[in-house]
Design an enzyme around this catalytic site. Structure first.
Site: not given
Ligand code: IPE
Ligand code: IPE
Ligand code: MG
Length: 256
Positions: A35, A52, A146
Protein backbone atom coordinates in the site's frame (compact mmCIF):
# COMPACT_ATOMS: atom_id res chain seq x y z
CA UNK A 1 18.12 -12.99 -22.10
CA UNK A 2 18.09 -12.25 -18.41
CA UNK A 3 17.65 -8.51 -17.88
CA UNK A 4 18.53 -8.68 -14.20
CA UNK A 5 21.78 -9.22 -12.36
CA UNK A 6 23.33 -12.29 -10.83
CA UNK A 7 21.43 -13.65 -7.89
CA UNK A 8 22.63 -15.42 -4.87
CA UNK A 9 20.64 -18.37 -3.72
CA UNK A 10 20.60 -19.49 -0.12
CA UNK A 11 18.17 -22.27 0.42
CA UNK A 12 19.11 -22.83 4.03
CA UNK A 13 16.86 -21.22 6.61
CA UNK A 14 19.57 -18.92 7.96
CA UNK A 15 21.02 -15.99 6.11
CA UNK A 16 22.65 -12.64 6.74
CA UNK A 17 21.83 -9.09 5.78
CA UNK A 18 24.14 -6.26 4.77
CA UNK A 19 25.12 -5.60 8.37
CA UNK A 20 25.97 -9.30 8.77
CA UNK A 21 23.30 -9.76 11.39
CA UNK A 22 21.82 -13.21 11.43
CA UNK A 23 18.21 -13.68 10.37
CA UNK A 24 17.63 -16.86 12.35
CA UNK A 25 14.54 -18.17 10.70
CA UNK A 26 12.91 -17.19 7.46
CA UNK A 27 9.09 -17.48 7.64
CA UNK A 28 7.61 -20.05 5.26
CA UNK A 29 4.77 -17.79 4.16
CA UNK A 30 4.91 -14.01 3.90
CA UNK A 31 1.85 -12.01 2.82
CA UNK A 32 2.12 -8.34 1.88
CA UNK A 33 -0.42 -5.53 1.54
CA UNK A 34 1.51 -3.36 -0.90
CA UNK A 35 0.00 0.00 0.00
CA UNK A 36 0.94 3.64 -0.50
CA UNK A 37 1.76 3.91 -4.19
CA UNK A 38 -0.58 6.88 -4.66
CA UNK A 39 0.70 8.80 -1.64
CA UNK A 40 4.29 8.13 -2.66
CA UNK A 41 3.58 9.69 -6.06
CA UNK A 42 1.58 12.60 -4.66
CA UNK A 43 4.43 13.53 -2.29
CA UNK A 44 6.66 13.85 -5.36
CA UNK A 45 4.19 15.81 -7.46
CA UNK A 46 3.71 12.78 -9.74
CA UNK A 47 0.48 11.19 -11.00
CA UNK A 48 -0.78 8.19 -9.03
CA UNK A 49 0.07 5.85 -11.90
CA UNK A 50 3.75 6.78 -11.53
CA UNK A 51 3.44 5.46 -7.98
CA UNK A 52 2.02 2.23 -9.28
CA UNK A 53 4.91 1.85 -11.71
CA UNK A 54 7.45 2.38 -8.93
CA UNK A 55 5.43 -0.04 -6.83
CA UNK A 56 5.81 -2.68 -9.52
CA UNK A 57 9.59 -2.20 -9.46
CA UNK A 58 9.58 -2.57 -5.67
CA UNK A 59 7.51 -5.73 -5.99
CA UNK A 60 10.00 -7.24 -8.44
CA UNK A 61 12.83 -6.71 -5.93
CA UNK A 62 10.84 -8.15 -3.06
CA UNK A 63 9.98 -11.26 -5.09
CA UNK A 64 13.68 -11.75 -5.83
CA UNK A 65 14.61 -11.16 -2.20
CA UNK A 66 12.04 -13.68 -0.95
CA UNK A 67 13.27 -16.25 -3.43
CA UNK A 68 16.90 -15.62 -2.45
CA UNK A 69 16.01 -15.98 1.24
CA UNK A 70 14.18 -19.26 0.72
CA UNK A 71 10.64 -18.07 1.52
CA UNK A 72 8.27 -20.83 0.38
CA UNK A 73 5.06 -18.84 -0.16
CA UNK A 74 4.70 -15.14 -0.97
CA UNK A 75 1.18 -13.72 -1.27
CA UNK A 76 0.94 -10.21 -2.71
CA UNK A 77 -2.23 -8.13 -2.46
CA UNK A 78 -2.29 -6.56 -5.91
CA UNK A 79 -5.92 -5.58 -6.53
CA UNK A 80 -8.87 -5.89 -4.17
CA UNK A 81 -12.54 -6.42 -5.05
CA UNK A 82 -13.03 -2.90 -3.63
CA UNK A 83 -10.37 -1.32 -5.89
CA UNK A 84 -12.96 -1.27 -8.72
CA UNK A 85 -14.24 1.91 -7.01
CA UNK A 86 -11.22 3.78 -8.40
CA UNK A 87 -11.19 5.91 -11.57
CA UNK A 88 -11.33 3.86 -14.76
CA UNK A 89 -8.00 5.21 -16.06
CA UNK A 90 -6.17 4.17 -12.89
CA UNK A 91 -7.66 0.66 -13.06
CA UNK A 92 -6.73 0.34 -16.75
CA UNK A 93 -3.18 1.36 -15.94
CA UNK A 94 -2.99 -1.31 -13.24
CA UNK A 95 -3.93 -3.98 -15.81
CA UNK A 96 -1.28 -2.60 -18.16
CA UNK A 97 1.22 -2.96 -15.33
CA UNK A 98 0.24 -6.61 -14.83
CA UNK A 99 0.95 -7.12 -18.54
CA UNK A 100 4.29 -5.31 -18.25
CA UNK A 101 5.38 -7.20 -15.16
CA UNK A 102 4.71 -10.60 -16.66
CA UNK A 103 6.18 -9.67 -20.05
CA UNK A 104 9.46 -8.53 -18.49
CA UNK A 105 9.76 -10.94 -15.60
CA UNK A 106 8.26 -14.24 -16.64
CA UNK A 107 11.54 -15.52 -18.05
CA UNK A 108 13.40 -14.80 -14.84
CA UNK A 109 10.59 -16.29 -12.74
CA UNK A 110 10.67 -19.48 -14.81
CA UNK A 111 14.43 -19.63 -14.40
CA UNK A 112 14.06 -19.18 -10.66
CA UNK A 113 11.66 -22.14 -10.57
CA UNK A 114 8.89 -19.85 -9.22
CA UNK A 115 5.33 -21.14 -9.42
CA UNK A 116 2.74 -18.42 -9.96
CA UNK A 117 -0.84 -18.81 -8.76
CA UNK A 118 -3.77 -16.43 -8.39
CA UNK A 119 -6.29 -15.73 -5.64
CA UNK A 120 -9.36 -13.94 -6.94
CA UNK A 121 -11.53 -13.90 -10.02
CA UNK A 122 -9.47 -13.09 -13.10
CA UNK A 123 -12.43 -13.59 -15.45
CA UNK A 124 -13.45 -10.01 -14.61
CA UNK A 125 -10.13 -8.67 -15.94
CA UNK A 126 -9.66 -7.39 -19.51
CA UNK A 127 -9.13 -10.23 -22.00
CA UNK A 128 -5.46 -9.41 -22.83
CA UNK A 129 -4.60 -9.33 -19.12
CA UNK A 130 -6.36 -12.64 -18.57
CA UNK A 131 -4.31 -14.10 -21.42
CA UNK A 132 -1.06 -12.78 -19.91
CA UNK A 133 -1.93 -14.16 -16.50
CA UNK A 134 -3.00 -17.54 -17.86
CA UNK A 135 0.22 -17.82 -19.79
CA UNK A 136 2.23 -17.11 -16.63
CA UNK A 137 0.25 -19.76 -14.75
CA UNK A 138 0.84 -22.31 -17.49
CA UNK A 139 4.54 -21.56 -17.90
CA UNK A 140 5.21 -21.99 -14.18
CA UNK A 141 2.65 -24.70 -13.35
CA UNK A 142 5.20 -27.45 -12.82
CA UNK A 143 7.75 -25.31 -10.96
CA UNK A 144 8.62 -26.38 -7.45
CA UNK A 145 10.33 -23.31 -5.94
CA UNK A 146 8.83 -20.18 -4.43
CA UNK A 147 5.04 -20.21 -4.67
CA UNK A 148 4.11 -16.67 -5.72
CA UNK A 149 0.41 -15.94 -5.21
CA UNK A 150 -1.06 -12.76 -6.59
CA UNK A 151 -4.29 -11.66 -4.95
CA UNK A 152 -5.82 -10.11 -8.03
CA UNK A 153 -9.45 -9.02 -7.87
CA UNK A 154 -9.44 -10.71 -4.47
CA UNK A 155 -11.66 -10.02 -1.48
CA UNK A 156 -11.63 -12.18 1.62
CA UNK A 157 -15.34 -11.76 2.36
CA UNK A 158 -16.21 -12.82 -1.16
CA UNK A 159 -13.88 -15.82 -0.80
CA UNK A 160 -15.62 -16.77 2.48
CA UNK A 161 -19.11 -16.41 0.97
CA UNK A 162 -18.06 -18.58 -1.97
CA UNK A 163 -16.73 -21.20 0.45
CA UNK A 164 -20.08 -21.19 2.28
CA UNK A 165 -21.87 -21.65 -1.05
CA UNK A 166 -19.62 -24.58 -1.99
CA UNK A 167 -20.11 -26.29 1.38
CA UNK A 168 -23.88 -25.70 1.24
CA UNK A 169 -23.92 -27.35 -2.15
CA UNK A 170 -22.07 -30.35 -0.68
CA UNK A 171 -24.65 -30.68 2.12
CA UNK A 172 -27.57 -30.40 -0.33
CA UNK A 173 -26.03 -33.16 -2.43
CA UNK A 174 -25.61 -35.22 0.72
CA UNK A 175 -21.81 -35.34 0.41
CA UNK A 176 -21.33 -34.00 3.91
CA UNK A 177 -23.57 -33.63 6.97
CA UNK A 178 -23.75 -30.17 8.61
CA UNK A 179 -22.31 -31.57 11.85
CA UNK A 180 -19.32 -32.92 9.91
CA UNK A 181 -18.27 -29.46 8.74
CA UNK A 182 -15.12 -28.47 10.58
CA UNK A 183 -12.26 -25.98 10.23
CA UNK A 184 -10.50 -28.18 7.71
CA UNK A 185 -13.64 -28.48 5.55
CA UNK A 186 -13.86 -24.71 5.59
CA UNK A 187 -10.15 -24.07 4.88
CA UNK A 188 -10.32 -26.52 2.00
CA UNK A 189 -13.23 -24.61 0.47
CA UNK A 190 -11.18 -21.40 0.33
CA UNK A 191 -9.03 -20.31 -2.62
CA UNK A 192 -5.98 -20.88 -0.42
CA UNK A 193 -6.66 -24.63 -0.07
CA UNK A 194 -3.41 -26.47 0.62
CA UNK A 195 -1.42 -23.30 1.34
CA UNK A 196 -0.29 -22.89 4.96
CA UNK A 197 -1.55 -19.74 6.68
CA UNK A 198 0.77 -16.73 6.45
CA UNK A 199 3.38 -16.55 9.20
CA UNK A 200 4.04 -12.87 8.66
CA UNK A 201 1.79 -10.17 7.18
CA UNK A 202 3.45 -6.90 6.20
CA UNK A 203 1.55 -3.72 5.35
CA UNK A 204 3.36 -0.62 4.12
CA UNK A 205 2.24 3.05 4.18
CA UNK A 206 1.49 3.42 7.90
CA UNK A 207 -2.16 2.35 7.68
CA UNK A 208 -2.89 -0.36 10.20
CA UNK A 209 -5.79 -2.30 8.74
CA UNK A 210 -6.43 -5.48 6.81
CA UNK A 211 -8.67 -4.14 4.01
CA UNK A 212 -10.43 -7.46 3.32
CA UNK A 213 -7.26 -9.55 2.90
CA UNK A 214 -7.08 -13.21 4.06
CA UNK A 215 -9.39 -12.70 7.06
CA UNK A 216 -9.72 -16.39 7.91
CA UNK A 217 -6.10 -17.26 7.13
CA UNK A 218 -4.44 -14.63 9.37
CA UNK A 219 -6.01 -15.81 12.65
CA UNK A 220 -2.52 -16.35 14.13
CA UNK A 221 -0.34 -14.46 11.68
CA UNK A 222 2.21 -11.98 13.03
CA UNK A 223 1.27 -8.49 11.80
CA UNK A 224 3.96 -5.98 10.88
CA UNK A 225 3.16 -2.42 9.84
CA UNK A 226 5.77 -0.04 8.42
CA UNK A 227 5.62 3.67 7.64
CA UNK A 228 7.43 3.37 4.29
CA UNK A 229 5.26 3.65 1.21
CA UNK A 230 5.33 0.53 -0.96
CA UNK A 231 7.66 1.99 -3.66
CA UNK A 232 10.20 2.67 -0.87
CA UNK A 233 10.11 -0.88 0.50
CA UNK A 234 13.48 -2.52 -0.18
CA UNK A 235 15.22 -5.79 0.59
CA UNK A 236 16.56 -4.33 3.84
CA UNK A 237 13.02 -3.49 4.98
CA UNK A 238 12.01 -7.07 4.28
CA UNK A 239 14.97 -8.27 6.32
CA UNK A 240 13.96 -5.87 9.15
CA UNK A 241 10.48 -7.39 9.05
CA UNK A 242 11.89 -10.91 9.25
CA UNK A 243 14.11 -9.92 12.18
CA UNK A 244 11.10 -8.40 13.98
CA UNK A 245 9.21 -11.62 13.28
CA UNK A 246 12.01 -13.62 14.86
CA UNK A 247 11.77 -11.50 18.01
CA UNK A 248 8.07 -12.36 18.41
CA UNK A 249 6.83 -15.24 20.50
CA UNK A 250 4.00 -17.14 18.83
CA UNK A 251 1.84 -18.72 21.50
CA UNK A 252 -1.36 -19.65 19.63
CA UNK A 253 -3.30 -19.17 22.83
CA UNK A 254 -1.04 -21.48 24.79
CA UNK A 255 1.76 -20.74 27.23
CA UNK A 256 5.43 -20.26 26.47
C1 IPE B 1 -5.38 -2.62 -0.04
O1 IPE B 1 -5.06 -1.27 -0.22
C2 IPE B 1 -5.43 -3.30 -1.38
C3 IPE B 1 -4.15 -3.47 -2.06
C4 IPE B 1 -2.98 -3.13 -1.59
C5 IPE B 1 -4.21 -4.09 -3.35
P1 IPE B 1 -6.19 -0.16 -0.36
O2 IPE B 1 -5.49 1.11 -0.59
O3 IPE B 1 -7.21 -0.57 -1.36
O4 IPE B 1 -6.88 -0.20 1.08
P2 IPE B 1 -7.72 0.92 1.86
O5 IPE B 1 -8.77 1.42 0.91
O6 IPE B 1 -6.77 1.99 2.24
O7 IPE B 1 -8.25 0.22 3.05
C1 IPE C 1 -1.62 0.28 -3.34
O1 IPE C 1 -1.37 1.65 -3.39
C2 IPE C 1 -1.84 -0.31 -4.72
C3 IPE C 1 -3.24 -0.71 -4.98
C4 IPE C 1 -4.23 -0.69 -4.14
C5 IPE C 1 -3.51 -1.19 -6.32
P1 IPE C 1 -2.55 2.68 -3.39
O2 IPE C 1 -2.95 2.97 -4.78
O3 IPE C 1 -3.66 2.23 -2.51
O4 IPE C 1 -1.84 3.94 -2.77
P2 IPE C 1 -2.45 4.94 -1.68
O5 IPE C 1 -2.90 4.09 -0.52
O6 IPE C 1 -3.59 5.65 -2.34
O7 IPE C 1 -1.33 5.84 -1.32
MG1 MG D 1 -4.04 2.43 -0.56
Amino acid sequence: MRPFGIRRKRRDSATTDNQHQIIQHVPDHIAIIMDGNGRWAKARGLPRIAGHHSGMLAMREVVRACDDLGVKYLTLYSFSTENWKRPRQEIEYLWRLVDEFFALDIEELVERNVRITILGDTTELPAPTQATVNRALQLTASNTGLRLQFALNYGSRREIVEAVQAISEMTVLGNIKPEEINEKTFSDALATKGIPDPDLLIRTSGDQRISNFLLWQIAYTELYFVEEMWPEFKRRHLEDAIRAYNARERRYGGLK
